[in-house]
Design a protein around this motif. Structure first.
Motif, PDB file in Angstrom:
ATOM      1  N   UNK A 261       0.836  -1.210   0.000  1.00 62.32           N
ATOM      2  CA  UNK A 261       0.000   0.000   0.000  1.00 62.32           C
ATOM      3  C   UNK A 261       0.865   1.252   0.000  1.00 62.32           C
ATOM      4  N   UNK A 262       1.895   1.270   0.817  1.00 62.93           N
ATOM      5  CA  UNK A 262       2.757   2.455   0.907  1.00 62.93           C
ATOM      6  C   UNK A 262       3.502   2.700  -0.403  1.00 62.93           C
ATOM      7  N   UNK A 263       4.008   1.647  -1.027  1.00 61.50           N
ATOM      8  CA  UNK A 263       4.777   1.827  -2.252  1.00 61.50           C
ATOM      9  C   UNK A 263       3.916   1.718  -3.501  1.00 61.50           C
ATOM     10  N   UNK A 264       2.610   1.581  -3.336  1.00 61.73           N
ATOM     11  CA  UNK A 264       1.692   1.624  -4.467  1.00 61.73           C
ATOM     12  C   UNK A 264       1.840   0.486  -5.450  1.00 61.73           C
ATOM     13  N   UNK A 265       2.137  -0.687  -4.955  1.00 61.00           N
ATOM     14  CA  UNK A 265       2.337  -1.811  -5.856  1.00 61.00           C
ATOM     15  C   UNK A 265       1.073  -2.633  -6.051  1.00 61.00           C
ATOM     16  N   UNK A 266      -0.035  -2.212  -5.461  1.00 60.25           N
ATOM     17  CA  UNK A 266      -1.294  -2.931  -5.677  1.00 60.25           C
ATOM     18  C   UNK A 266      -1.968  -2.414  -6.924  1.00 60.25           C
TER      19      UNK A 266
END
Length: 105
Positions: free
Chosen positions: A100-105
């Motif tokens: 979620x923090x690194x936006x990999x979803x």
């Protein structure tokens, strides 16, 4: 699924500090072996070598692994769910904050 609500909540909370060791693992891999085989490009300012990163990252990995393992083994004994279902769910819940923090979803 209600039986896993407490372990999932604990692992989501444990996933917040897990961002640090997961980022360190990615940084070491991206600037070391993955850059050597051409899958990533090495940071041009990273000229200190990998030993320094291993000295910094090894205690972080060990400390987080110890906390995560002890918390989950304690919770596992108190949760009436098969281990084949418990461990994948908890490991995934621990990885969610990083993605979620690194936006990999």
């Amino acid at each position: 699924m209600r039986k896993l609500s407490v372990p999932v909540a604990v692992n989501l909370l444990l996933g917040i500090p897990a961002v640090v060791p997961l980022f360190l693992a990615w940084y070491i891999l991206a600037n070391g072996p993955l850059a050597a085989i051409g899958w990533t490009s090495q940071d041009p300012n990273e000229n200190d070598g990998m030993l320094l990163w291993l000295v910094i990252a090894a205690p972080v990995f060990c400390l987080f692994g110890l906390v995560w393992g002890l918390a989950n083994s304690w919770l596992r004994r108190r949760t009436p769910v098969r281990a084949s279902r418990y461990w994948p769910v908890c490991a995934t819940a621990s990885l969610v904050p990083f993605f979620v923090i690194f936006g990999l979803f």
